[in-house]
Structures are given as C-alpha cells and as structure tokens.
Write a protein that holds these residues in place. Structure first.
Motif, PDB file in Angstrom:
ATOM      1  N   THR A  46       4.892  33.223  18.925  1.00  0.00           N
ATOM      2  CA  THR A  46       4.453  31.947  19.511  1.00  0.00           C
ATOM      3  C   THR A  46       5.501  30.894  19.187  1.00  0.00           C
ATOM      4  O   THR A  46       6.112  30.933  18.111  1.00  0.00           O
ATOM      5  CB  THR A  46       3.108  31.486  18.902  1.00  0.00           C
ATOM      6  N   GLU A  47       5.722  29.967  20.097  1.00  0.00           N
ATOM      7  CA  GLU A  47       6.592  28.833  19.764  1.00  0.00           C
ATOM      8  C   GLU A  47       6.203  27.621  20.607  1.00  0.00           C
ATOM      9  O   GLU A  47       5.623  27.770  21.683  1.00  0.00           O
ATOM     10  CB  GLU A  47       8.072  29.208  19.911  1.00  0.00           C
ATOM     11  N   ARG A  48       6.548  26.447  20.097  1.00  0.00           N
ATOM     12  CA  ARG A  48       6.172  25.230  20.827  1.00  0.00           C
ATOM     13  C   ARG A  48       7.093  25.040  22.030  1.00  0.00           C
ATOM     14  O   ARG A  48       8.307  25.174  21.915  1.00  0.00           O
ATOM     15  CB  ARG A  48       6.242  24.007  19.909  1.00  0.00           C
ATOM     16  N   GLY A  53       5.300  20.359  24.074  1.00  0.00           N
ATOM     17  CA  GLY A  53       4.833  20.469  22.680  1.00  0.00           C
ATOM     18  C   GLY A  53       3.679  21.439  22.515  1.00  0.00           C
ATOM     19  O   GLY A  53       3.168  21.645  21.408  1.00  0.00           O
ATOM     20  N   VAL A  54       3.274  22.101  23.600  1.00  0.00           N
ATOM     21  CA  VAL A  54       2.153  23.053  23.544  1.00  0.00           C
ATOM     22  C   VAL A  54       2.610  24.350  22.866  1.00  0.00           C
ATOM     23  O   VAL A  54       3.740  24.812  23.082  1.00  0.00           O
ATOM     24  CB  VAL A  54       1.657  23.359  24.988  1.00  0.00           C
ATOM     25  N   MET A  55       1.738  24.937  22.040  1.00  0.00           N
ATOM     26  CA  MET A  55       2.052  26.230  21.425  1.00  0.00           C
ATOM     27  C   MET A  55       1.904  27.326  22.483  1.00  0.00           C
ATOM     28  O   MET A  55       0.840  27.483  23.094  1.00  0.00           O
ATOM     29  CB  MET A  55       1.079  26.485  20.265  1.00  0.00           C
ATOM     30  N   VAL A  56       3.004  28.058  22.707  1.00  0.00           N
ATOM     31  CA  VAL A  56       3.019  29.046  23.797  1.00  0.00           C
ATOM     32  C   VAL A  56       3.039  30.474  23.239  1.00  0.00           C
ATOM     33  O   VAL A  56       3.767  30.768  22.285  1.00  0.00           O
ATOM     34  CB  VAL A  56       4.264  28.812  24.696  1.00  0.00           C
ATOM     35  N   ASN A 198      -1.529  27.434  13.475  1.00  0.00           N
ATOM     36  CA  ASN A 198      -0.123  27.099  13.763  1.00  0.00           C
ATOM     37  C   ASN A 198       0.619  28.221  14.479  1.00  0.00           C
ATOM     38  O   ASN A 198       1.849  28.288  14.430  1.00  0.00           O
ATOM     39  CB  ASN A 198       0.597  26.735  12.464  1.00  0.00           C
ATOM     40  N   GLY A 199      -0.122  29.111  15.103  1.00  0.00           N
ATOM     41  CA  GLY A 199       0.499  30.182  15.879  1.00  0.00           C
ATOM     42  C   GLY A 199       0.725  31.448  15.060  1.00  0.00           C
ATOM     43  O   GLY A 199       0.699  31.445  13.826  1.00  0.00           O
TER      44      GLY A 199
END
Ligand code: FAD
Ligand code: UDP
Length: 378
Positions: A46-48, A53-56, A198-199
């Motif tokens: 996962t990364e922003r 700024g959304v966690m993808v 936090n992903g």
C-alpha cells in the motif's frame, strides 16, 4: 544446528518472507531478505497516492478477514486494525445490486418481496436439478443460483477474470462466495475483519524491523546460484525456480487504469461489472478503504484481467484441471530440494488469502526451528 552465526536467505519481501524472517530473527538467526521490487509488501503493498493523499492498494483491493485468532493477534501486534466490512456492489444489465447474492439482490433482481424461506424455495426452484455433483464453475452456479442470476452476475465477470469459459474452471472458485437468504451484505463471514490503519506496507515494515534482519530491495535473486546461506526460503514462482523445465504454469495478470475524481466517484470501495460488454472486471475507489480518513480528492483503479506474459506480474494461479500433472512434476522436484523451503502463493502455486499466508509462514518457521533444535541436540 544452533542459530549462532547461521545465515538464512529469504527470496521475497512479501508477507511470507516477512513473517518467516521475523520468527527466525527472534530465534537468533541472521536473516537476509531480497526482493526484485523497489518496495516491501509483495502484492499487499500500500502507498499514499501522490495527488490525493489516499492510501492505495497498489496491486488490487486487500481486505483482512480471518477466523484464526492467533493470526489476528499477530497482525494486531504490528498494526492497529480498524473495523472494516467489505460491502461489494455489482453493476449488471443497467442496475446496481448488492453482493454476495443476498435477499436484497434476489428481491431486486426478480422484483419480489420475499421473506427468507420464500426466497430459498424460489432459488431452489430455479436450480438446475440435473446437476447432481457440480464439478465446474458453471455447474456449481446453475445448481445453486440458477441460470438467471448466473448469467447476470457470474458468467460475464468470470469470463473476463479468467479468460476462459466457466465450464473449464473448477467449482471451487465459486464456492468461495456465499449465497445468503437474509440482508447480510458482508462479503466475508469471518469472525475477525479489518483494515490496517496505516496500510499493509507499514505493518510489514514493522514485522521486518529487527536488528537481525537485513532487507535488500530492487535485487532479483537467482535462487539456484551458489550462496552461503544455511537455508533458503523461496517465495517466488515455483516454475521460475526450475527454469520452467516442465513449461509455464498458467497465471492471470492484472492491469490497473488509474483515474482521479473530485469528491466521491462511486460511493463504495469496490464496484464489480457483471456484463461481458464492459471490458474491466471492477473499479476500486481506494478512499473507501479508510473511512476514518478524510480526502476531498479520490483515486480509482479500473481493473483489467489478461493472460500473464513472461514479463508480467503473476497474480492469480489458474489451476486448470489439465495443469494438474505439470504442477505435480514441479511439486515433486520442489520436495527434493532439502535446503530450500517453498513458501507463499507463488512458490506453492495456490490462491492464498493473507491470513492463510501468515498461518503457513508461522508454521513453516516453527517447523524449521524445531528441526534446527533437534539437530543441535544430536
Ligand atoms: P507475494 O506478495 O507475491 O510476495 C512475493 C515477493 O517475492 C514479491 O514481492 C516478488 O517481487 C518477490 N520475488 C519473487 N521472485 C523473486 C526473485 N527471484 N528475487 C527477488 N524477489 C522475488 N488476500 C486477502 O486476505 N484478502 C484480500 O482481499 C486479498 N485480495 C487480493 C487481491 C488480489 C488482486 C490478489 C492478487 C491477491 C489478494 N489477496 C488477498 C492475497 C494476498 O495478496 C496474498 O495472500 C499475499 O500477497 C501473499 O504473500 P506472499 O509473500 O506469499 O507473496
Ligand atoms: N465472481 C463473479 N462475479 C462477481 C464476483 C466474483 O463471477 O461479481 C466469481 C469470479 O470468477 C471470481 C470468483 O467468483 O474469481 C471468486 O470471487 P472472489 O471475490 O473471491 O474473487 P477474488 O477475490 O479471487 O478476485
């Protein structure tokens, strides 16, 4: 074998590699982990998103669900999991329905106001009774939901997802999905479900965070090249390890088409598309995976499935019936390798959910440690 001074190599910095690395490091082994990719986390990465700024979920939507209390405690030891229920919708023939097929889906689709037992009897009447022992995906669908629901929700989607006819796929693929005669629209039925605050990559980074673990990224490893590791754990593709000696195992790969939107694009995290005429299988709107965050902008991925080429990332093992013999040859060869353990979804060529991946990695590490202890005692 005692842990003192013993170096262990791990190919792959996904969940399998991380969990094994941590277990062995805590037992005193020096562990070196390698990954071809420039990031840890494997397919759970996962990364922003840099614009919104959304966690993808970079490699597709990942929802954590399990009945395994030890695995649930394990992940919660490295990350706060916030409540998350996967409520999937599907667009079919110009309407939006709720998945998995539930009482709302049935009533909406057939224009009825059934209560649970009425719906059950109605669907049972739709079922193809000539199918007594369903072997294929199509037989399973016709037997349990009948032709109308099968054609609206499963046939087109499955052809797109797997690139073949549902008559060539095993019934087990559809058995993953429940049919409910109440209004419960939770995609999963597991006791523990949630999303890491936090992903997943943050969680996996914390699993790797141990003084005896060294992670090297951007480095492809030839697992059969000479090395000085006491033992190797390999989480790369099984057929790749053996240089595709018996041919390539079938995989589907995915392409993601990213787009952004100001506001809320589709009102839910995952919208499936049941019609064969729509080329993608689903659209994921990532901000709905983190309902505790607030973002004006939105980032969505259209997901396309296709045959996996030599340079593509393998996602879904196809496991067609005719591949069984080829797979058995690879598994037999893997069993002959005494200083290598094959772990995870690629090296065992199975579709593994994250909880099963963690469970198997914990068990694999513990077995290795028990054997090492026995050898040291001899
Ligand atoms: P991977 O994550 O594939 O990691 C293997 C790593 O090894 C990769 O990073 C790769 O780059 C590296 N590697 C391979 N060969 C080499 C080499 N020779 N040298 C160096 N590095 C190498 N599970 C759920 O529980 N819930 C979900 O909702 C869910 N959704 C999913 C959706 C999709 C689209 C997919 C494909 C899977 C989903 N999963 C889900 C399953 C989940 O992704 C897996 O359980 C998990 O990623 C398996 O971890 P792994 O470490 O075994 O494999
Ligand atoms: N499926 C379908 N229509 C849908 C959702 C799923 O036909 O709207 C089929 C498809 O073949 C898929 C299988 O059901 O591979 C299992 O669904 P699941 O959601 O578990 O798929 P995955 O997580 O493997 O993508």
């Amino acid at each position: 074998m005692t842990a003192q001074g013993q170096k262990i190599g791990i190919v792959g910095a996904g969940l399998s590699g991380a969990v094994i690395a941590r277990e062995l490091a805590e037992a005193g082994f020096e562990v070196e982990v390698f990954d071809t990719r420039p990031h840890i986390g494997g397919n759970c990465h996962t990364e922003r998103d840099s614009d919104t700024g959304v966690m993808v979920h970079i490699y597709g939507p990942h929802i954590f669900h399990t009945d395994d209390a030890e695995v649930w405690d394990y992940v919660n030891g490295y990350q706060t999991f916030l409540p998350y229920k996967n409520r999937v919708k599907t667009t079919s023939q110009g309407q939006v329905y709720s998945l998995p097929v539930n009482l709302h889906t049935i009533n909406q689709f057939f224009g009825k106001t059934f209560r649970p037992e009425e719906a059950r009897a109605f669907i049972e009447a739709q079922a193809d009774k000539t199918v007594t022992d369903p072997q294929t995906f199509e037989e399973q669908a016709l037997r349990f939901v009948g032709r109308d629901l099968y054609e609206a929700f499963f046939k087109g989607y499955t052809e797109k997802q797997w690139g073949c006819s549902p008559t060539d796929l095993p019934a087990s693929i559809l058995k993953r999905l429940p049919v409910r005669f109440n209004y419960d629209d939770n995609y999963f039925f597991h006791k523990f479900q949630g999303m890491p605050e936090n992903g997943y990559t943050d969680m996996i980074e914390k699993i790797f965070d141990h003084p005896k673990i060294k992670v090297t990224l951007g480095q492809h490893v030839d697992p059969r090249a000479p090395h000085d590791y006491t033992h190797l754990f390999y989480s790369g593709p099984l057929d790749g390890y053996f240089g595709y000696e018996f041919g390539r195992l079938g995989y589907r790969t995915l392409d993601f088409e990213r787009f952004t939107y100001q506001g809320d694009y589709q009102g839910c995290a995952v919208m499936n598309y049941g019609d064969a005429s729509v080329p993608y299988t689903r659209i994921t709107e990532h901000k709905h995976f983190s309902p505790w965050e607030s973002h004006e902008g939105s980032v969505c991925y259209r997901e396309f499935s296709r045959a996996c080429g030599e340079d593509d990332i393998p996602y879904y093992p196809i496991r067609l019936v005719e591949e069984k013999a080829q797979l058995a040859d690879y598994v037999a060869r893997a069993n002959e390798e005494t200083s290598v353990t094959f772990v995870g979804r690629l090296a065992t060529y199975r579709y593994l959910d994250m909880d099963v991946t963690i469970r198997e990695a914990l068990d694999t590490a513990r077995l290795f440690l028990a054997k090492a202890k026995d050898e040291a005692a001899m």
